[in-house]
Design a protein around this motif. Structure first.
Motif, PDB file in Angstrom:
ATOM      1  N   ILE A   1       2.776  -2.165  -2.042  1.00  0.00           N
ATOM      2  CA  ILE A   1       3.264  -1.730  -3.274  1.00  0.00           C
ATOM      3  C   ILE A   1       2.878   0.003  -3.084  1.00  0.00           C
ATOM      4  O   ILE A   1       1.779   0.141  -3.062  1.00  0.00           O
TER       5      ILE A   1
ATOM      6  N   ILE B   1      11.326  -7.002 -14.267  1.00  0.00           N
ATOM      7  CA  ILE B   1      11.374  -8.383 -14.139  1.00  0.00           C
ATOM      8  C   ILE B   1      10.636  -9.004 -15.062  1.00  0.00           C
ATOM      9  O   ILE B   1       9.597  -8.714 -15.429  1.00  0.00           O
TER      10      ILE B   1
ATOM     11  N   SER C   1      19.829 -17.342  -6.337  1.00  0.00           N
ATOM     12  CA  SER C   1      18.989 -17.336  -4.986  1.00  0.00           C
ATOM     13  C   SER C   1      19.679 -16.310  -4.061  1.00  0.00           C
ATOM     14  O   SER C   1      20.715 -15.928  -4.089  1.00  0.00           O
TER      15      SER C   1
ATOM     16  N   SER D   1      16.978  -7.627   5.956  1.00  0.00           N
ATOM     17  CA  SER D   1      16.324  -7.341   4.762  1.00  0.00           C
ATOM     18  C   SER D   1      16.966  -7.414   3.458  1.00  0.00           C
ATOM     19  O   SER D   1      18.228  -7.626   3.369  1.00  0.00           O
TER      20      SER D   1
ATOM     21  N   HIS E   1       6.612 -18.032 -14.833  1.00  0.00           N
ATOM     22  CA  HIS E   1       5.673 -17.343 -13.833  1.00  0.00           C
ATOM     23  C   HIS E   1       6.715 -16.435 -12.724  1.00  0.00           C
ATOM     24  O   HIS E   1       7.783 -16.929 -12.776  1.00  0.00           O
ATOM     25  N   VAL E   2       6.010 -15.658 -12.243  1.00  0.00           N
ATOM     26  CA  VAL E   2       6.910 -14.832 -11.078  1.00  0.00           C
ATOM     27  C   VAL E   2       5.937 -14.902  -9.817  1.00  0.00           C
ATOM     28  O   VAL E   2       4.584 -14.750  -9.864  1.00  0.00           O
ATOM     29  N   SER E   3       6.525 -15.624  -8.912  1.00  0.00           N
ATOM     30  CA  SER E   3       5.673 -15.870  -7.521  1.00  0.00           C
ATOM     31  C   SER E   3       6.477 -14.997  -6.374  1.00  0.00           C
ATOM     32  O   SER E   3       7.672 -14.914  -6.007  1.00  0.00           O
ATOM     33  N   VAL E   4       5.495 -14.469  -5.403  1.00  0.00           N
ATOM     34  CA  VAL E   4       5.708 -13.558  -4.407  1.00  0.00           C
ATOM     35  C   VAL E   4       5.038 -14.462  -3.380  1.00  0.00           C
ATOM     36  O   VAL E   4       3.752 -14.289  -3.341  1.00  0.00           O
ATOM     37  N   HIS E   5       5.765 -15.028  -2.320  1.00  0.00           N
ATOM     38  CA  HIS E   5       5.033 -15.546  -0.880  1.00  0.00           C
ATOM     39  C   HIS E   5       5.608 -14.978   0.202  1.00  0.00           C
ATOM     40  O   HIS E   5       6.701 -15.016   0.459  1.00  0.00           O
ATOM     41  N   THR E   6       4.653 -14.440   0.901  1.00  0.00           N
ATOM     42  CA  THR E   6       5.242 -13.563   1.934  1.00  0.00           C
ATOM     43  C   THR E   6       3.901 -13.435   3.012  1.00  0.00           C
ATOM     44  O   THR E   6       2.695 -13.549   2.665  1.00  0.00           O
TER      45      THR E   6
ATOM     46  N   VAL F   1       2.502  -7.761   1.752  1.00  0.00           N
ATOM     47  CA  VAL F   1       2.851  -7.526   0.533  1.00  0.00           C
ATOM     48  C   VAL F   1       2.517  -5.817   0.633  1.00  0.00           C
ATOM     49  O   VAL F   1       1.302  -5.649   0.637  1.00  0.00           O
TER      50      VAL F   1
END
Length: 670
Positions: free
Chosen positions: A358, A334, A307, A324, A348-353, A356
């Motif tokens: 890139i 990854i 974490s 940051s 799975h890979v999760s991005v929650h924000t 985003v």
């Protein structure tokens, strides 16, 4: 007079000459110095030296070692030093409550070889610091005078590292920074070397001066003690000389000690300079290939659960601009893979924000450290997956399950690029699969920033379907195409017409009109033309039961041209107007002519002719001529006319439109 001082001087000079040599020779000379110190301390007979060639044991329930009084308190806060020196030093606190505590303003652990005098810092290949325990706590607190947080508060099964300020885990090798550090250290060491060389010369001169004075005292004592009579007569002077000798021994000890320490320090400085210059030479040879070759440095973090959080000590998520988590590297991977490279099942890979981004923007700054310059977007972005979805949908959570509740208000999907390709092709380049766009409003524009149309949109496919339908198949919405030039072509690569073009609607308008600002018809476009041509043309009818109720042709000039035959029929040829082979035929159950009519050429009437008045330049009656007033010959009534035009054209049915399946209706009903 020969004295031991000459031998001591020789040993010191040998040490002086060894400071430029290797570590082994330096240590050999230091061992020689040890004998001088033994002789001096034996002559002084000061202090207490306890030694046993086997073992010395100090035993007591409580042991205090230091410059302390009988109560264990330090005599003074300054000048008290305890040195434990040995090849192996063990601190052991035994038992279930055994412990070892170190407390000081500054505590250092440096894994170097200090040498027999403790003045060296030699790095050995086995240099290491090992700490092993069930619980290890490293804690740094910003405190002044007293620590408010105790390390024991964080003890758990594992390793805990805490800092109120900064924690740095750095596994890296450098050429530039390390080279600069070496240069700075060499500069300092060379300054120290210059100073130490001068100090060493002064220390040796001081030693020589003291030994010369002691030799003079010993010479005088030898002269005054020639025999027993001389000793008795010179007793007072001998006692004074003995006193002077005793007083000078401490100075001699200090001079030798200072001389040895200075030469040892000079030898260590020379050794470090040699090591750093060798390292500098190695770094210089690596400069050209440093950025291309691997440095071998690595940092590994392994755990079942990892974490990373940007939170403060109270558990609050930090939202200030400085908060940051930054990852910077030339390659970032990854993976959720098994050892054999296969995907972990259900991984799975999760991005929650909130946002985003890139970016593959490449900055070319005009000045290092500044923000001005060119920022060129390069690189590539690739997503490879069996199913891909981009959604802007609000959800509702019920019993742990997410369900869609509504489209996200003011949501949009924006893609912008100079060239854009959406391909559904197989590895050989053949078109396959499908491409579906379902939206309430869709806009495709090739325009500049001012809204001027530019570029092109090219669609190529075996079948193209543009549909505006509800999920039940009901047509809705509108399709509008606006362009300066527009072509709908159904031709092959050689230009040969094939297939069909079908335009079908309740109201179909094909026109060339100028429009007003509301899109309404304004007037016919000046100089406009409309061409409708085909080998066979059908207007107003597809089948006998599918006919237009009204066909109206109206213009300032109307022309109907038939190269061989032109014909108009009413009903089942009940009335026919026919132009065929240069002849005009008009037929029907009754024909009426209105207005003034002129018939040029020979006219033959094959039926009765009735006229209120007949004016003729020449009147000839072949069978009879009859009037109320004149009668000549025999009047024979003619038979009624039964002449009828034979229609040449057949009222054929138009070809049926081909049935084209309008896309995948089931997939479109989402």
């Amino acid at each position: 007079m020969d004295t031991v001082f000459a031998d001591w001087k020789t040993v010191l000079e040998d040490l002086r000459d060894s400071v430029e040599k290797d570590l082994e020779e330096i240590r050999k000379q230091k061992a020689e110095i040890q004998q001088i110190k033994h002789d001096i301390f034996n002559r002084m007979a000061e202090g207490q030296y306890i030694r046993d060639d086997h073992r010395i044991v100090l035993s007591a329930p409580e042991i205090i070692i230091g410059n302390v009084d009988s109560s264990g308190m330090l005599w003074s806060e300054d000048g008290s030093t305890i040195t434990i020196r040995g090849n192996g030093v063990n601190l052991e606190g035994s038992g279930t409550t055994g412990h070892v505590t170190s407390r000081a303003t500054n505590i250092s652990q440096i894994a170097v070889d200090p040498g027999i005098d403790g003045l060296e810092d030699v790095v050995r290949p086995g240099s290491s610091i090992v700490s092993q325990a069930r619980n290890i706590v490293l804690q740094s607190n910003d405190a002044d005078g007293c620590f408010s947080q105790q390390p024991t508060d964080l003890v758990g099964n594992g390793v805990t590292i805490h800092a109120d300020g900064q924690i740095a885990l750095d596994a890296s090798r450098s050429v530039g920074l390390r080279g600069t550090a070496i240069e700075n250290m060499l500069s300092v060491l060379k300054d120290q070397k210059s100073t130490l060389k001068s100090d060493a010369s002064d220390r040796l001169k001081e030693f020589n001066s003291i030994t010369d004075d002691i030799k003079d005292i010993l010479g005088d004592m030898d002269d005054l003690s020639g025999d027993s009579i001389d000793i008795r007569s010179n007793a007072g002077e001998l006692l004074d000389l003995q006193k002077d000798y005793g007083e000078m021994l401490p100075s001699l000890v200090s001079a030798i000690d200072d001389c040895v320490k200075t030469y040892s320090a000079l030898a260590e400085v020379n050794r470090k300079i040699a090591c750093l210059e060798a390292e500098q030479e190695t770094l210089n040879s690596e400069k050209d290939s440093f950025t291309e070759n691997s440095t071998g440095a690595s940092l590994s973090i392994t755990a079942e659960q990892i974490s990373m959080a940007s939170v403060d000590g109270d558990g609050n998520v930090r939202t200030n601009p400085e908060a940051s988590i930054n990852l910077q590297t030339g390659s970032l991977t990854i993976e959720t893979l098994q050892e054999d490279g296969s995907l972990i099942e259900n991984s799975h890979v999760s991005v929650h924000t909130g946002d985003v981004e890139i970016s593959t923007v490449n900055a070319a700054l005009t000045e290092p450290g500044k923000t001005d310059g060119d920022y060129t977007t390069g690189g590539s972005f690739r997503v490879s997956a069996k199913d891909m979805s981009f959604v802007a949908v609000d959800y509702k959570l019920s019993d742990g399950d997410y369900t869609e509740s509504a489209m996200t208000a003011d949501s949009s999907f924006y893609v912008r690029a100079q060239d854009m390709n959406l391909h559904a092709i197989d590895p050989e380049g053949n078109s396959t699969g499908g491409f579906h766009v379902v939206a309430d409003k869709m806009e495709m524009t090739a325009a500049d920033k001012d809204g001027n149309q530019t570029g092109s949109i090219d669609m190529k496919a075996l079948d193209v379907f543009v549909s505006s339908k509800d999920k039940d198949g009901t047509s809705t919405g509108a399709l509008t195409m606006t362009a300066k030039d527009m072509s709908l072509l159904s031709v092959d690569k050689d230009g040969k017409a094939l297939g069909q073009v079908v335009i079908n609607g309740k109201d179909v308008h094909v026109k060339s009109m100028d429009l007003d600002d509301k899109g309404k018809d304004k007037n016919l476009a000046a100089g406009s033309n409309m061409v409708i041509a085909a080998e066979n043309m059908f207007i107003g009818r597809t089948k006998s039961d599918r006919q237009s109720k009204t066909l109206l042709v109206s213009s300032e000039k109307t022309g109907i041209y038939g190269k061989t035959t032109a014909e108009m029929q009413q009903g089942d040829a009940k009335a026919v107007l026919q132009l065929d082979g240069g002849n005009v035929a008009l037929g029907g159950s009754k024909a009426d002519f209105f207005g003034d009519n002129t018939v040029n050429g020979k006219t033959t009437f094959k039926g009765d002719v009735t006229a209120p008045k007949l004016t003729a330049d020449n009147l000839e009656a072949k069978t009879s001529f009859k009037s109320k007033n004149i009668s000549d010959g025999i009047a024979v009534p003619g038979a009624p006319s039964s002449a009828k035009i034979s229609a040449k054209l057949k009222e054929d049915d138009a070809p049926e439109s081909q049935e084209i399946k309008m896309g995948n209706e089931e997939e479109g009903e989402e």
